[in-house]
Write a protein that holds these residues in place. Structure first.
Motif, PDB file in Angstrom:
ATOM      1  N   LYS A  51      10.304 -25.902 -40.424  1.00 40.87           N
ATOM      2  CA  LYS A  51       9.867 -25.959 -41.821  1.00 40.87           C
ATOM      3  C   LYS A  51      10.749 -26.874 -42.664  1.00 40.87           C
ATOM      4  O   LYS A  51      10.416 -27.182 -43.795  1.00 40.87           O
ATOM      5  CB  LYS A  51       9.824 -24.559 -42.419  1.00 40.87           C
ATOM      6  CG  LYS A  51       8.716 -23.721 -41.827  1.00 40.87           C
ATOM      7  CD  LYS A  51       8.571 -22.401 -42.539  1.00 40.87           C
ATOM      8  CE  LYS A  51       7.418 -21.630 -41.928  1.00 40.87           C
ATOM      9  NZ  LYS A  51       7.175 -20.377 -42.641  1.00 40.87           N
ATOM     10  N   LYS A  96       5.947 -29.162 -45.783  1.00 39.06           N
ATOM     11  CA  LYS A  96       4.831 -28.220 -45.734  1.00 39.06           C
ATOM     12  C   LYS A  96       3.967 -28.478 -44.512  1.00 39.06           C
ATOM     13  O   LYS A  96       4.166 -29.432 -43.773  1.00 39.06           O
ATOM     14  CB  LYS A  96       4.015 -28.339 -47.012  1.00 39.06           C
ATOM     15  CG  LYS A  96       4.841 -27.960 -48.231  1.00 39.06           C
ATOM     16  CD  LYS A  96       3.985 -27.794 -49.447  1.00 39.06           C
ATOM     17  CE  LYS A  96       4.895 -27.495 -50.620  1.00 39.06           C
ATOM     18  NZ  LYS A  96       4.484 -26.392 -51.384  1.00 39.06           N
ATOM     19  N   ALA A  97       2.977 -27.610 -44.301  1.00 31.04           N
ATOM     20  CA  ALA A  97       2.157 -27.642 -43.088  1.00 31.04           C
ATOM     21  C   ALA A  97       1.444 -28.979 -42.892  1.00 31.04           C
ATOM     22  O   ALA A  97       1.337 -29.464 -41.765  1.00 31.04           O
ATOM     23  CB  ALA A  97       1.142 -26.507 -43.117  1.00 31.04           C
ATOM     24  N   THR A  98       0.954 -29.582 -43.965  1.00 28.10           N
ATOM     25  CA  THR A  98       0.235 -30.849 -43.811  1.00 28.10           C
ATOM     26  C   THR A  98       1.154 -31.949 -43.292  1.00 28.10           C
ATOM     27  O   THR A  98       0.755 -32.741 -42.443  1.00 28.10           O
ATOM     28  CB  THR A  98      -0.390 -31.297 -45.142  1.00 28.10           C
ATOM     29  OG1 THR A  98       0.625 -31.332 -46.147  1.00 28.10           O
ATOM     30  CG2 THR A  98      -1.482 -30.352 -45.570  1.00 28.10           C
ATOM     31  N   LYS A  99       2.385 -31.976 -43.769  1.00 31.54           N
ATOM     32  CA  LYS A  99       3.338 -32.981 -43.305  1.00 31.54           C
ATOM     33  C   LYS A  99       3.740 -32.716 -41.859  1.00 31.54           C
ATOM     34  O   LYS A  99       3.836 -33.636 -41.053  1.00 31.54           O
ATOM     35  CB  LYS A  99       4.576 -32.987 -44.206  1.00 31.54           C
ATOM     36  CG  LYS A  99       5.527 -34.121 -43.922  1.00 31.54           C
ATOM     37  CD  LYS A  99       6.624 -34.200 -44.951  1.00 31.54           C
ATOM     38  CE  LYS A  99       7.525 -35.385 -44.670  1.00 31.54           C
ATOM     39  NZ  LYS A  99       8.580 -35.508 -45.656  1.00 31.54           N
ATOM     40  N   ARG A 100       3.953 -31.457 -41.505  1.00 32.00           N
ATOM     41  CA  ARG A 100       4.309 -31.104 -40.129  1.00 32.00           C
ATOM     42  C   ARG A 100       3.175 -31.446 -39.167  1.00 32.00           C
ATOM     43  O   ARG A 100       3.418 -31.967 -38.080  1.00 32.00           O
ATOM     44  CB  ARG A 100       4.669 -29.620 -40.026  1.00 32.00           C
ATOM     45  CG  ARG A 100       5.937 -29.249 -40.771  1.00 32.00           C
ATOM     46  CD  ARG A 100       6.460 -27.880 -40.397  1.00 32.00           C
ATOM     47  NE  ARG A 100       5.489 -26.808 -40.466  1.00 32.00           N
ATOM     48  CZ  ARG A 100       5.294 -26.022 -41.522  1.00 32.00           C
ATOM     49  NH1 ARG A 100       6.003 -26.201 -42.627  1.00 32.00           N
ATOM     50  NH2 ARG A 100       4.404 -25.057 -41.489  1.00 32.00           N
ATOM     51  N   ASN A 101       1.940 -31.207 -39.573  1.00 32.78           N
ATOM     52  CA  ASN A 101       0.797 -31.543 -38.723  1.00 32.78           C
ATOM     53  C   ASN A 101       0.665 -33.048 -38.544  1.00 32.78           C
ATOM     54  O   ASN A 101       0.318 -33.525 -37.465  1.00 32.78           O
ATOM     55  CB  ASN A 101      -0.491 -30.965 -39.299  1.00 32.78           C
ATOM     56  CG  ASN A 101      -0.552 -29.461 -39.142  1.00 32.78           C
ATOM     57  OD1 ASN A 101       0.066 -28.899 -38.256  1.00 32.78           O
ATOM     58  ND2 ASN A 101      -1.298 -28.811 -40.022  1.00 32.78           N
ATOM     59  N   ARG A 102       0.950 -33.815 -39.584  1.00 33.60           N
ATOM     60  CA  ARG A 102       0.900 -35.276 -39.486  1.00 33.60           C
ATOM     61  C   ARG A 102       1.945 -35.778 -38.491  1.00 33.60           C
ATOM     62  O   ARG A 102       1.678 -36.655 -37.679  1.00 33.60           O
ATOM     63  CB  ARG A 102       1.126 -35.922 -40.848  1.00 33.60           C
ATOM     64  CG  ARG A 102       1.059 -37.431 -40.799  1.00 33.60           C
ATOM     65  CD  ARG A 102       1.205 -38.048 -42.193  1.00 33.60           C
ATOM     66  NE  ARG A 102       1.095 -39.483 -42.118  1.00 33.60           N
ATOM     67  CZ  ARG A 102       2.110 -40.305 -41.822  1.00 33.60           C
ATOM     68  NH1 ARG A 102       3.312 -39.805 -41.590  1.00 33.60           N
ATOM     69  NH2 ARG A 102       1.941 -41.604 -41.755  1.00 33.60           N
ATOM     70  N   LYS A 109       3.154 -34.115 -35.959  1.00 31.94           N
ATOM     71  CA  LYS A 109       2.679 -33.758 -34.620  1.00 31.94           C
ATOM     72  C   LYS A 109       1.629 -34.750 -34.134  1.00 31.94           C
ATOM     73  O   LYS A 109       1.646 -35.152 -32.971  1.00 31.94           O
ATOM     74  CB  LYS A 109       2.090 -32.351 -34.622  1.00 31.94           C
ATOM     75  CG  LYS A 109       3.105 -31.249 -34.771  1.00 31.94           C
ATOM     76  CD  LYS A 109       2.387 -29.918 -34.744  1.00 31.94           C
ATOM     77  CE  LYS A 109       3.198 -28.840 -35.394  1.00 31.94           C
ATOM     78  NZ  LYS A 109       2.487 -27.560 -35.466  1.00 31.94           N
ATOM     79  N   ARG A 110       0.706 -35.135 -35.007  1.00 29.27           N
ATOM     80  CA  ARG A 110      -0.322 -36.106 -34.619  1.00 29.27           C
ATOM     81  C   ARG A 110       0.297 -37.448 -34.241  1.00 29.27           C
ATOM     82  O   ARG A 110      -0.113 -38.084 -33.267  1.00 29.27           O
ATOM     83  CB  ARG A 110      -1.341 -36.293 -35.749  1.00 29.27           C
ATOM     84  CG  ARG A 110      -2.322 -35.146 -35.885  1.00 29.27           C
ATOM     85  CD  ARG A 110      -3.494 -35.516 -36.776  1.00 29.27           C
ATOM     86  NE  ARG A 110      -3.097 -36.032 -38.067  1.00 29.27           N
ATOM     87  CZ  ARG A 110      -2.872 -35.307 -39.161  1.00 29.27           C
ATOM     88  NH1 ARG A 110      -2.984 -34.002 -39.103  1.00 29.27           N
ATOM     89  NH2 ARG A 110      -2.531 -35.873 -40.296  1.00 29.27           N
ATOM     90  N   ARG A 164       2.037 -37.086 -30.829  1.00 31.24           N
ATOM     91  CA  ARG A 164       1.050 -37.024 -29.739  1.00 31.24           C
ATOM     92  C   ARG A 164       0.454 -38.399 -29.450  1.00 31.24           C
ATOM     93  O   ARG A 164       0.269 -38.774 -28.289  1.00 31.24           O
ATOM     94  CB  ARG A 164      -0.067 -36.045 -30.085  1.00 31.24           C
ATOM     95  CG  ARG A 164       0.310 -34.613 -29.904  1.00 31.24           C
ATOM     96  CD  ARG A 164      -0.904 -33.701 -30.060  1.00 31.24           C
ATOM     97  NE  ARG A 164      -0.467 -32.361 -30.347  1.00 31.24           N
ATOM     98  CZ  ARG A 164      -0.607 -31.741 -31.506  1.00 31.24           C
ATOM     99  NH1 ARG A 164      -1.214 -32.327 -32.512  1.00 31.24           N
ATOM    100  NH2 ARG A 164      -0.148 -30.528 -31.669  1.00 31.24           N
TER     101      ARG A 164
END
Length: 70
Positions: free
Chosen positions: A7, A11-17, A19-20, A23
């Motif tokens: 964390k 926030k979640a949107t930045k963490r998901n970006r 990860k993308r 990958r």
């Protein structure tokens, strides 16, 4: 490949970006590996993240792994 994002990265949107991006960079550089490996990716906290930075880092890591195996 496992990706661990704390964390501290935002926030979640930045963490998901992040990860993308990791990958996508991994799938582009994966053919460099000569064998199959299990790995965990832990990106450092930074102000900005880019695909090219992740790709460059993974490429250098994979080349080192292949050199150690020979």
């Amino acid at each position: 490949m496992g990706i661990a994002i704390s964390k501290k990265h935002g926030k979640a949107t930045k963490r998901n970006r992040i990860k993308r991006l990791v990958r996508a960079a991994f799938s582009a550089t994966c053919p460099i590996l000569e064998k199959s490996y299990s790995m965990i990716v832990l990106p450092k906290v930074a102000d900005e993240y880019s695909y090219t930075a992740f790709e460059k880092c993974l490429t250098s890591c994979f080349k080192k792994v292949n050199a150690c195996e020979k």
